[in-house]
Design a protein around this motif. Structure first.
Motif, short mmCIF file in Angstrom:
data_model
loop_
_atom_site.label_atom_id
_atom_site.label_comp_id
_atom_site.label_asym_id
_atom_site.label_seq_id
_atom_site.Cartn_x
_atom_site.Cartn_y
_atom_site.Cartn_z
N CYS A 109 -9.78 46.55 14.79
CA CYS A 109 -8.75 45.53 15.02
C CYS A 109 -8.83 44.90 16.41
CB CYS A 109 -7.36 46.15 14.84
SG CYS A 109 -6.91 46.46 13.12
N VAL A 110 -9.12 45.67 17.42
CA VAL A 110 -9.13 45.13 18.78
C VAL A 110 -10.52 44.58 19.13
CG1 VAL A 110 -8.73 45.66 21.21
CG2 VAL A 110 -7.31 46.73 19.46
N GLU A 111 -11.55 45.33 18.74
CA GLU A 111 -12.91 44.94 19.11
C GLU A 111 -13.65 44.25 17.97
OE1 GLU A 111 -14.73 48.56 20.53
OE2 GLU A 111 -12.88 49.13 21.53
N PHE A 112 -13.10 44.27 16.77
CA PHE A 112 -13.74 43.68 15.58
C PHE A 112 -15.15 44.21 15.39
CE2 PHE A 112 -10.50 41.07 13.97
CZ PHE A 112 -9.80 40.54 15.03
N ARG A 113 -15.29 45.51 15.59
CA ARG A 113 -16.58 46.17 15.35
C ARG A 113 -16.59 46.81 13.96
NH1 ARG A 113 -17.85 50.55 17.78
NH2 ARG A 113 -15.93 51.01 18.93
N VAL A 114 -17.76 46.77 13.34
CA VAL A 114 -17.95 47.46 12.06
C VAL A 114 -18.25 48.92 12.37
CG1 VAL A 114 -19.43 47.65 10.04
CG2 VAL A 114 -18.77 45.39 10.89
N VAL A 115 -17.48 49.83 11.79
CA VAL A 115 -17.69 51.26 12.00
C VAL A 115 -17.86 51.95 10.65
CG1 VAL A 115 -16.48 51.38 14.20
CG2 VAL A 115 -15.18 51.61 12.09
N ASP A 116 -18.42 53.14 10.69
CA ASP A 116 -18.79 53.83 9.46
C ASP A 116 -17.59 54.26 8.62
OD1 ASP A 116 -21.62 55.60 10.97
OD2 ASP A 116 -21.41 53.57 10.15
N THR A 117 -16.42 54.35 9.24
CA THR A 117 -15.24 54.84 8.52
C THR A 117 -14.56 53.76 7.70
OG1 THR A 117 -14.01 54.43 10.56
CG2 THR A 117 -14.74 56.69 10.15
#
Length: 130
Positions: A109-117
């Motif tokens: 939400c803050v960094e708009f990064r795609v993460v594995d979870t």
């Protein structure tokens, strides 16, 4: 079965509007932060907007053009993305994404990064063309 299903995509003229929906099944959306991402061939998957699961705070990516409004209806277990004043560069496949833990919420939400979870939906296509 945990599932996210997007709908509402389609073909729209420049300047037009769409409302995308992300419906959850198998879990309650109110315990999750929900994000929207757009995928295009040249830029890959980019974050568009997010709404958190704590106080409903909303986030919008600076890089996105057009007007976006994210909202959630916990009674319907659905999150919406209203897109107004669409431009051709708004074309792409829009995916909704869900995360639960605080670290993943910060990333998405803050960094708009795609993460594995991230739990992903299958996407809904949007084409902006005259």
């Amino acid at each position: 079965q945990v599932q996210l299903v997007e709908s509402g995509g389609g073909v729209v003229q420049p300047g037009g509007s769409l409302r995308l929906s992300c419906a959850a099944s198998g879990f309650g959306l109110d315990y999750y932060a929900i994000g929207w991402f757009r995928q295009t061939p040249d830029k890959g998957r980019e974050g568009v907007s997010c709404i958190n699961n704590n106080n409903g705070q909303t986030y919008y990516a600076d890089s996105m053009t057009g007007r976006f409004t994210i909202s959630r209806d916990n009674d319907k277990n659905t999150v919406y993305l209203q897109i107004d004043s669409l431009k051709p560069e708004g074309t792409g496949v829009y995916y909704c994404a869900a995360v639960h833990d605080a670290k993943s919420v910060q990333a998405m939400c803050v960094e708009f990064r795609v993460v594995d979870t991230i739990i992903w939906g299958k996407g809904t296509p949007v084409t902006v063309s005259s």
